[in-house]
Design an enzyme around this catalytic site. Sequence first.
Site, PDB file in Angstrom:
ATOM      1  N   ARG A  75      -0.215 -36.326   2.493  1.00 12.31           N
ATOM      2  CA  ARG A  75      -1.639 -36.713   2.656  1.00 12.31           C
ATOM      3  C   ARG A  75      -2.203 -36.662   3.865  1.00 12.31           C
ATOM      4  NH1 ARG A  75      -4.046 -39.581  -1.384  1.00 12.31           N
ATOM      5  NH2 ARG A  75      -5.054 -41.016   0.430  1.00 12.31           N
TER       6      ARG A  75
ATOM      7  N   ARG B 147      -1.604 -32.383  13.597  1.00 14.67           N
ATOM      8  CA  ARG B 147      -2.386 -31.679  14.156  1.00 14.67           C
ATOM      9  C   ARG B 147      -2.066 -31.544  15.726  1.00 14.67           C
ATOM     10  NH1 ARG B 147      -7.005 -34.911  12.910  1.00 14.67           N
ATOM     11  NH2 ARG B 147      -7.803 -34.122  10.727  1.00 14.67           N
TER      12      ARG B 147
ATOM     13  N   ARG C 102       1.908 -50.041  -7.897  1.00 13.77           N
ATOM     14  CA  ARG C 102       2.104 -50.847  -6.738  1.00 13.77           C
ATOM     15  C   ARG C 102       0.975 -51.664  -6.713  1.00 13.77           C
ATOM     16  NH1 ARG C 102       5.927 -53.398  -4.337  1.00 13.77           N
ATOM     17  NH2 ARG C 102       5.664 -53.735  -2.299  1.00 13.77           N
TER      18      ARG C 102
ATOM     19  N   ARG D 139      -2.077 -53.308   6.758  1.00 15.20           N
ATOM     20  CA  ARG D 139      -3.226 -53.186   7.629  1.00 15.20           C
ATOM     21  C   ARG D 139      -4.301 -54.238   7.552  1.00 15.20           C
ATOM     22  NH1 ARG D 139      -4.706 -47.568   4.229  1.00 15.20           N
ATOM     23  NH2 ARG D 139      -4.495 -48.498   2.130  1.00 15.20           N
TER      24      ARG D 139
ATOM     25  N   GLU E  43      -4.074 -56.775   4.158  1.00 13.44           N
ATOM     26  CA  GLU E  43      -3.649 -56.266   2.934  1.00 13.44           C
ATOM     27  C   GLU E  43      -2.061 -56.280   2.931  1.00 13.44           C
ATOM     28  OE1 GLU E  43      -5.708 -52.286   2.497  1.00 13.44           O
ATOM     29  OE2 GLU E  43      -3.910 -51.600   1.414  1.00 13.44           O
TER      30      GLU E  43
ATOM     31  N   TYR F  44      -2.525 -40.539  -8.107  1.00 14.05           N
ATOM     32  CA  TYR F  44      -2.845 -41.020  -6.939  1.00 14.05           C
ATOM     33  C   TYR F  44      -4.275 -40.230  -6.714  1.00 14.05           C
ATOM     34  CZ  TYR F  44      -1.896 -42.632  -2.081  1.00 14.05           C
ATOM     35  OH  TYR F  44      -2.137 -43.329  -0.794  1.00 14.05           O
TER      36      TYR F  44
ATOM     37  N   ASP G 143      -7.924 -39.643  -4.992  1.00 13.20           N
ATOM     38  CA  ASP G 143      -9.055 -40.235  -4.190  1.00 13.20           C
ATOM     39  C   ASP G 143     -10.320 -40.229  -4.576  1.00 13.20           C
ATOM     40  OD1 ASP G 143      -7.291 -40.617  -1.778  1.00 13.20           O
ATOM     41  OD2 ASP G 143      -7.674 -38.456  -1.146  1.00 13.20           O
TER      42      ASP G 143
HETATM   43  N1  UDP Z   1       1.745 -43.747   5.833  1.00 11.75           N
HETATM   44  C1  UDP Z   1       2.529 -44.243   7.204  1.00 11.75           C
HETATM   45  N2  UDP Z   1       2.042 -44.881   8.134  1.00 11.75           N
HETATM   46  C2  UDP Z   1       0.747 -45.131   8.262  1.00 11.75           C
HETATM   47  C3  UDP Z   1      -0.125 -44.698   7.076  1.00 11.75           C
HETATM   48  C4  UDP Z   1       0.536 -44.055   6.420  1.00 11.75           C
HETATM   49  O1  UDP Z   1       4.034 -44.111   6.836  1.00 11.75           O
HETATM   50  O2  UDP Z   1       0.378 -45.744   9.279  1.00 11.75           O
HETATM   51  C5  UDP Z   1       2.437 -43.153   4.907  1.00 11.75           C
HETATM   52  C6  UDP Z   1       2.549 -44.137   3.610  1.00 11.75           C
HETATM   53  O3  UDP Z   1       3.545 -43.792   3.081  1.00 11.75           O
HETATM   54  C7  UDP Z   1       1.288 -44.178   2.883  1.00 11.75           C
HETATM   55  C8  UDP Z   1       0.985 -42.652   3.016  1.00 11.75           C
HETATM   56  O4  UDP Z   1       1.350 -42.547   4.293  1.00 11.75           O
HETATM   57  O5  UDP Z   1       1.402 -44.606   1.711  1.00 11.75           O
HETATM   58  C9  UDP Z   1      -0.385 -42.398   2.527  1.00 11.75           C
HETATM   59  O6  UDP Z   1      -1.386 -42.994   3.476  1.00 11.75           O
HETATM   60  P1  UDP Z   1      -2.936 -43.264   3.139  1.00 11.75           P
HETATM   61  O7  UDP Z   1      -3.269 -43.649   4.313  1.00 11.75           O
HETATM   62  O8  UDP Z   1      -3.241 -41.793   2.774  1.00 11.75           O
HETATM   63  O9  UDP Z   1      -2.839 -44.016   1.843  1.00 11.75           O
HETATM   64  P2  UDP Z   1      -4.028 -45.101   1.274  1.00 11.75           P
HETATM   65  O10 UDP Z   1      -4.993 -45.280   2.079  1.00 11.75           O
HETATM   66  O11 UDP Z   1      -4.348 -44.270   0.037  1.00 11.75           O
HETATM   67  O12 UDP Z   1      -3.197 -46.296   0.975  1.00 11.75           O
END
Ligand code: UDP
Length: 368
Positions: free
Chosen positions: A172, A176, A249, A280, A300, A347, A349
């Site tokens: 996801r 870059r 989850r 976060r 969270e 999952y 968006d």
């Molecule tokens: N992820 C990570 N570190 C980060 C942010 C994301 O390892 O700082 C990984 C983690 O496994 C997460 C996945 O990337 O479940 C997808 O992150 P995203 O931010 O897309 O998740 P969402 O916002 O949907 O919770």
Amino acid sequence: MKQYDYLIVGAGLWGSVFAHEATKRGKKCLVIDRRPHIGGNTYCESTEGINVHVYGAHIFHTNDKEIWDYVNSFVEFNRYTNSPVANYKSELYNLPFNMNTFYQLWKVRTPEEAKAKIAEQVQEAGIKNPQNLEEQAISLVGTDMYEKLIKGYTEKQWGRKATELPAFIIKRLPVRFTYDNNYFNDRYQGIPMGGYNKLTEGLLKGSELRLNVDFFQHRQELSNLAETLVYTGKIDEYFDFQFGALEYRSLRFDHQVLDTDNYQGNAVVNYTDAETPYTRILEHKHFEFGTQPKTVVTHEYPQEWTPGAEPYYPINDEKNDSLFRRYKALAERENVIFGGRLAEYRYYDMHQVIGSALKRTRVHFGEE
Ligand code: UDP
């Protein structure tokens, strides 16, 4: 003749888009939700003049101009660009993985140096054909980045070892070799000006709405009201968990008002070590460039889903996906429209939810 053409169970995005599209085609819809509000997990509550994303950060992004124009026809979106900062034991890194992150981690300055560093670590790890999230992550960004920014966050987010998680979850995130901190590659991105409720209120205009109504408590009498049932809840619950429960989850949100106008300088800061219990901290005003005197922050905390908790993320591993396929086979024999994150166990968006609902409506009305 029934009173309604459609009974739509769930006033989240999928149900709301379906309701709008059916209403537009002259149909009569009754939309119910067990919660006291519309919008599902996009719901926002105003605190201190700040739109608080009650169920966690929702940042809209899409590559599809039709979907972008569609949402903007209900509410104008701002120019918010998501660029989370990662905090690993007090060291700060830009996300997603880009030249800023590589510089912060290795002091490399050029794409060539960054690529060489990653290639060296991938080779040392001996990964050729990544089979799980850990191997996929290391093969994309190397071992150092995996250890500091991915492993701890992922394992607390999912409550499972990164070696037991599907690789697609980490794909996801963009990787870059430019100095670009935009978390998404999509062409369009933003937050509805004035909050997400404006979007779902617009979508539900013209439908009849009943909140605090649990479909399963009045299943027969509610179903009798409409010609067709549209169900956006958990698919296993619809079938009385007859093959067992799908795993999810869940999350716990701790919202706090703080007496400062700017707590962390960014909407999203990820805590990527394993020890910090939350994944976060959100500071909601920054989603809308707020200038209010106070601020609202949300910690969270991930947790396992148990009956009664909110199901947030489907666990799309082999075990759960095969259980889902058994429910899906039952669903195909039912004269009911199933759609959305919980009914499709995906999952998703937000733009994908909208895309799925628009497509399903067109198919249903024989337009494609
Ligand atoms: N992820 C990570 N570190 C980060 C942010 C994301 O390892 O700082 C990984 C983690 O496994 C997460 C996945 O990337 O479940 C997808 O992150 P995203 O931010 O897309 O998740 P969402 O916002 O949907 O919770």
